[in-house]
Design a protein around this motif. Structure first.
Motif: not given
Length: 196
Positions: A123-134
């Motif tokens: 979940l932390v990795q998925q959230l990091s991925i989404v926020l990486c795009f931002i």
């Protein structure tokens, strides 16, 4: 007499076999623990190096924060600093929680504990991925303003090539990284399931 001697020998062999089984089980558990811990060693090294880079970038933005003269650059700067400090800590703590799993607990409790930790880590990795795009969009104006003193939001030509290229690269890179992490945790779960 022969029957009693045979019975005594049989009893001694039975005790010896039980002791050997205990020793063998302990060796198997110790080997499994070692394999489990080694599953995360490369990831821990890479995450630690990436965290050092992120902290360095956050520090760079913090010491140059005064150069961000527009309110929107300051908002982007705060987001960049938060991302570069919070997510490495979250990712490392989730990874260390997986690595430091108590393998001596009973099997059912072990698997429940592992699955909770695995779920949190992914979940932390998925959230990091989404926020990486931002972050790709937020960090560029901050970096350009700090390094060159230009307000990139007013120059649309740079955005036309930077955003598509960065998004495509980030898509493939994060997809590859997430698959590696998912494979690593699935492999560790398979290893733990052999303890049953």
């Amino acid at each position: 007499m022969e029957f009693e001697e045979l019975q005594a020998a049989w009893s001694a062999m039975s005790t010896e076999l039980k002791n050997q089984k205990k020793i063998t089980d302990k060796i198997i558990i110790d080997m499994t623990k070692q394999k489990y811990k080694s599953k995360y060693s490369t990831a821990k090294t890479l995450e630690s190096l990436a965290s050092i880079v992120c902290f360095g970038m956050a520090f760079y933005v913090i010491i140059n924060f005064g150069k961000l003269d527009a309110w929107y650059l300051q908002v982007l700067g705060v987001f960049t600093i938060l991302f570069y400090t919070v997510f490495p800590i979250l990712s490392l703590s989730a990874l260390f929680r997986l690595h430091n799993l108590d393998l001596s607990q009973d099997y059912s409790r072990l698997m429940i504990d592992f699955r909770k930790r695995k779920k949190w880590f992914l979940l932390v990795q998925q959230l990091s991925i989404v926020l990486c795009f931002i972050l790709v969009i937020a960090a560029l104006p901050v970096a350009v303003k700090i390094s060159k003193g230009k307000d990139l939001l007013l120059q649309s030509s740079t955005w036309l090539w930077y955003v598509p290229f960065a998004m495509i690269f980030l898509f493939f890179f994060t997809r590859w990284g997430y698959r590696c992490y998912k494979g690593m945790t699935n492999s560790a779960e398979q290893l733990l399931s052999e303890l049953e």
